[in-house]
Every structure is written in C-alpha cells, then in structure tokens.
Design a protein around this motif. Sequence first.
Motif, PDB file in Angstrom:
ATOM      1  N   ALA A  56      -5.395-126.648 -70.243  1.00 59.41           N
ATOM      2  CA  ALA A  56      -6.262-127.753 -70.656  1.00 59.41           C
ATOM      3  C   ALA A  56      -5.829-129.072 -70.034  1.00 59.41           C
ATOM      4  CB  ALA A  56      -6.281-127.875 -72.176  1.00 59.41           C
ATOM      5  N   MET A  57      -4.536-129.271 -69.891  1.00 66.08           N
ATOM      6  CA  MET A  57      -4.039-130.534 -69.356  1.00 66.08           C
ATOM      7  C   MET A  57      -4.201-130.635 -67.846  1.00 66.08           C
ATOM      8  SD  MET A  57      -0.546-131.626 -71.376  1.00 66.08           S
ATOM      9  CE  MET A  57       0.430-130.615 -70.302  1.00 66.08           C
ATOM     10  N   ALA A  58      -4.041-129.528 -67.125  1.00 66.54           N
ATOM     11  CA  ALA A  58      -3.850-129.633 -65.686  1.00 66.54           C
ATOM     12  C   ALA A  58      -4.867-128.905 -64.818  1.00 66.54           C
ATOM     13  CB  ALA A  58      -2.447-129.137 -65.335  1.00 66.54           C
ATOM     14  N   PRO A  62     -10.092-124.588 -67.010  1.00 64.45           N
ATOM     15  CA  PRO A  62      -8.996-124.260 -67.924  1.00 64.45           C
ATOM     16  C   PRO A  62      -9.066-122.888 -68.584  1.00 64.45           C
ATOM     17  CG  PRO A  62     -10.406-125.955 -68.871  1.00 64.45           C
ATOM     18  CD  PRO A  62     -10.869-125.742 -67.465  1.00 64.45           C
ATOM     19  N   LEU A  63     -10.178-122.210 -68.539  1.00 59.96           N
ATOM     20  CA  LEU A  63     -10.245-120.882 -69.171  1.00 59.96           C
ATOM     21  C   LEU A  63      -9.716-119.770 -68.268  1.00 59.96           C
ATOM     22  CD1 LEU A  63     -13.669-121.030 -71.036  1.00 59.96           C
ATOM     23  CD2 LEU A  63     -11.370-121.405 -71.938  1.00 59.96           C
ATOM     24  N   ARG A  64      -9.681-120.002 -66.979  1.00 60.47           N
ATOM     25  CA  ARG A  64      -9.273-118.941 -66.055  1.00 60.47           C
ATOM     26  C   ARG A  64      -7.840-118.478 -66.271  1.00 60.47           C
ATOM     27  NH1 ARG A  64     -11.323-119.841 -59.997  1.00 60.47           N
ATOM     28  NH2 ARG A  64     -11.626-117.593 -59.942  1.00 60.47           N
ATOM     29  N   ALA A  65      -6.914-119.403 -66.416  1.00 58.96           N
ATOM     30  CA  ALA A  65      -5.511-119.011 -66.574  1.00 58.96           C
ATOM     31  C   ALA A  65      -5.279-118.258 -67.888  1.00 58.96           C
ATOM     32  CB  ALA A  65      -4.591-120.233 -66.458  1.00 58.96           C
ATOM     33  N   PRO A 112      -5.086-125.152 -57.737  1.00 60.74           N
ATOM     34  CA  PRO A 112      -6.446-124.602 -57.652  1.00 60.74           C
ATOM     35  C   PRO A 112      -6.654-123.503 -58.697  1.00 60.74           C
ATOM     36  CG  PRO A 112      -5.448-124.751 -55.468  1.00 60.74           C
ATOM     37  CD  PRO A 112      -4.370-125.061 -56.468  1.00 60.74           C
ATOM     38  N   PRO A 113      -7.903-123.293 -59.132  1.00 58.36           N
ATOM     39  CA  PRO A 113      -8.173-122.311 -60.195  1.00 58.36           C
ATOM     40  C   PRO A 113      -7.599-120.922 -59.929  1.00 58.36           C
ATOM     41  CG  PRO A 113     -10.120-123.626 -59.787  1.00 58.36           C
ATOM     42  CD  PRO A 113      -9.121-124.002 -58.733  1.00 58.36           C
ATOM     43  N   ALA A 114      -7.741-120.425 -58.701  1.00 55.85           N
ATOM     44  CA  ALA A 114      -7.226-119.085 -58.404  1.00 55.85           C
ATOM     45  C   ALA A 114      -5.702-119.048 -58.501  1.00 55.85           C
ATOM     46  CB  ALA A 114      -7.683-118.634 -57.014  1.00 55.85           C
ATOM     47  N   ALA A 115      -5.054-120.093 -58.048  1.00 57.37           N
ATOM     48  CA  ALA A 115      -3.590-120.148 -58.124  1.00 57.37           C
ATOM     49  C   ALA A 115      -3.128-120.253 -59.574  1.00 57.37           C
ATOM     50  CB  ALA A 115      -3.063-121.323 -57.305  1.00 57.37           C
ATOM     51  N   ALA A 117      -4.725-119.077 -62.205  1.00 60.38           N
ATOM     52  CA  ALA A 117      -4.940-117.758 -62.808  1.00 60.38           C
ATOM     53  C   ALA A 117      -3.870-116.771 -62.348  1.00 60.38           C
ATOM     54  CB  ALA A 117      -6.338-117.243 -62.467  1.00 60.38           C
ATOM     55  N   ALA A 118      -3.540-116.798 -61.060  1.00 57.73           N
ATOM     56  CA  ALA A 118      -2.521-115.888 -60.533  1.00 57.73           C
ATOM     57  C   ALA A 118      -1.152-116.194 -61.142  1.00 57.73           C
ATOM     58  CB  ALA A 118      -2.465-115.991 -59.009  1.00 57.73           C
ATOM     59  N   THR A 119      -0.845-117.453 -61.288  1.00 57.60           N
ATOM     60  CA  THR A 119       0.431-117.845 -61.907  1.00 57.60           C
ATOM     61  C   THR A 119       0.505-117.330 -63.338  1.00 57.60           C
ATOM     62  OG1 THR A 119       0.581-119.803 -60.506  1.00 57.60           O
ATOM     63  CG2 THR A 119       1.877-119.820 -62.557  1.00 57.60           C
ATOM     64  N   ALA A 120      -0.560-117.553 -64.094  1.00 54.98           N
ATOM     65  CA  ALA A 120      -0.584-117.093 -65.487  1.00 54.98           C
ATOM     66  C   ALA A 120      -0.450-115.577 -65.559  1.00 54.98           C
ATOM     67  CB  ALA A 120      -1.864-117.558 -66.172  1.00 54.98           C
ATOM     68  N   ALA A 121      -1.162-114.867 -64.682  1.00 58.06           N
ATOM     69  CA  ALA A 121      -1.105-113.400 -64.680  1.00 58.06           C
ATOM     70  C   ALA A 121       0.306-112.910 -64.368  1.00 58.06           C
ATOM     71  CB  ALA A 121      -2.105-112.843 -63.681  1.00 58.06           C
ATOM     72  N   LEU A 122       0.932-113.525 -63.392  1.00 57.12           N
ATOM     73  CA  LEU A 122       2.291-113.129 -63.020  1.00 57.12           C
ATOM     74  C   LEU A 122       3.267-113.345 -64.178  1.00 57.12           C
ATOM     75  CD1 LEU A 122       4.211-112.224 -60.716  1.00 57.12           C
ATOM     76  CD2 LEU A 122       4.498-114.637 -60.180  1.00 57.12           C
ATOM     77  N   LEU A 123       3.113-114.469 -64.856  1.00 60.32           N
ATOM     78  CA  LEU A 123       4.017-114.781 -65.970  1.00 60.32           C
ATOM     79  C   LEU A 123       3.774-113.887 -67.183  1.00 60.32           C
ATOM     80  CD1 LEU A 123       3.910-118.669 -65.730  1.00 60.32           C
ATOM     81  CD2 LEU A 123       5.724-117.147 -64.917  1.00 60.32           C
ATOM     82  N   ALA A 124       2.571-113.357 -67.327  1.00 57.60           N
ATOM     83  CA  ALA A 124       2.203-112.579 -68.513  1.00 57.60           C
ATOM     84  C   ALA A 124       2.646-111.128 -68.480  1.00 57.60           C
ATOM     85  CB  ALA A 124       0.683-112.629 -68.695  1.00 57.60           C
ATOM     86  N   PHE A 125       2.768-110.559 -67.300  1.00 58.67           N
ATOM     87  CA  PHE A 125       2.963-109.114 -67.197  1.00 58.67           C
ATOM     88  C   PHE A 125       4.188-108.641 -67.975  1.00 58.67           C
ATOM     89  CE2 PHE A 125       4.056-105.083 -65.247  1.00 58.67           C
ATOM     90  CZ  PHE A 125       2.823-104.443 -65.265  1.00 58.67           C
ATOM     91  N   SER A 126       5.288-109.368 -67.881  1.00 52.74           N
ATOM     92  CA  SER A 126       6.503-108.951 -68.586  1.00 52.74           C
ATOM     93  C   SER A 126       6.320-109.009 -70.096  1.00 52.74           C
ATOM     94  CB  SER A 126       7.687-109.825 -68.158  1.00 52.74           C
ATOM     95  OG  SER A 126       7.431-111.193 -68.422  1.00 52.74           O
TER      96      SER A 126
END
Length: 189
Positions: A56-58, A62-65, A112-115, A117-126
Amino acid sequence: MKLQRWIAIVPLFAAAAAQAHTGDHSHMSGFVDGALHPLTGPDHLAAMVAVGIWSAMALKQPLRAPLAFAASLLAGALLSMATGWQMPAMEAAITGSLAVLGLLVALRLAMPPAAGAATAALLAFSHGAAHGMELHGFAALAGMVLSTLVLHGVGLAMGWKLRNAPTLARALLGASVAALALARVGGVA
C-alpha cells in the motif's frame, strides 16, 4: 497523524518477537485450525501484515504483491503437504524474508508491479513450506490462505494510513519487522 500514534504501532510487532511459535501442530486439520495458525507465530503474522503495508505504501498496483504472496505460500504449502518435502534452509529463508520485508517497509521501496509481485512470491514460499509441514488437509490449507489474505488486507489498510506518516514512524515499523529476524537468529522467536 502524530508521530506518537505511529510509534505506538511498533510494539505490536516488536512484542511478538518475545513469543515463540511452539508446540505440535500436526493435529491441525480443520478450517479453523488453518485460519488461526498464521496468527500463532509472530514470524508469519508480521510477514503477512508487512506485505500489505509495503504494498500500500510503495507499489503502484498494491494488490499484486499480496496476491502473489498468497499464491506462492499456497504453492509451498501444497508441495510440502503432498510430498513431505522439507525445504532446505527453510528457517533461514523465513528469517531472511522478515529482514527483507522490514527493509521494504522501512525504506518504502517502490518497484515495478511485476518486480513487487515476484519479490513477494519469493519471500512467501518458505512460509508456505513451513505451514505445509504443520497443517494437514485441504480444509486447514484453505483456512490458512483465507487468513493470509485477511492479514494482507489488514496490512494494506495500515499501509494506506502510513502513506503520509512521518518517515521515522515507517522506519520504526519496518525495523520492528526486521527485529523479528534478529530475534529468530537469537532463538527468541
């Protein structure tokens, strides 16, 4: 809002570091068990809320991540549940995700939105792989994913409020999330 109000939020995350995510979770097989599970570990709780705050801040979309986080969490949990796979260095990855999310919040790091989302996905897997080892059955998994989305929503609401907050308040909030990483390294959380 006054700085004091935003600083009051910090103890919510920092105090969670004093709790441990303990106990035998192998009995958790119902929807309610799964929905409550992300609320029982300060690491999971802080990560899920922090994703929403940062988004939301950055982020421009904001929904993609948060959606990418939930999808990756689900993928990690499904893999772990279906195969019994234990992610190598899973605890280190969870700890690292907290440090990164804390920095993302503190710095209000836009991408960027894709980055994002990718960052959030990478952090979530574990986090998903950890949940998958603790939960049994699709009802518990559905509860966990719903709870994750609700926590992302809470974080999004907080993040919208924090957009105009003083830089120090955002930095302290992000630092409190990152502090959980240090607490995990120290064996406190």
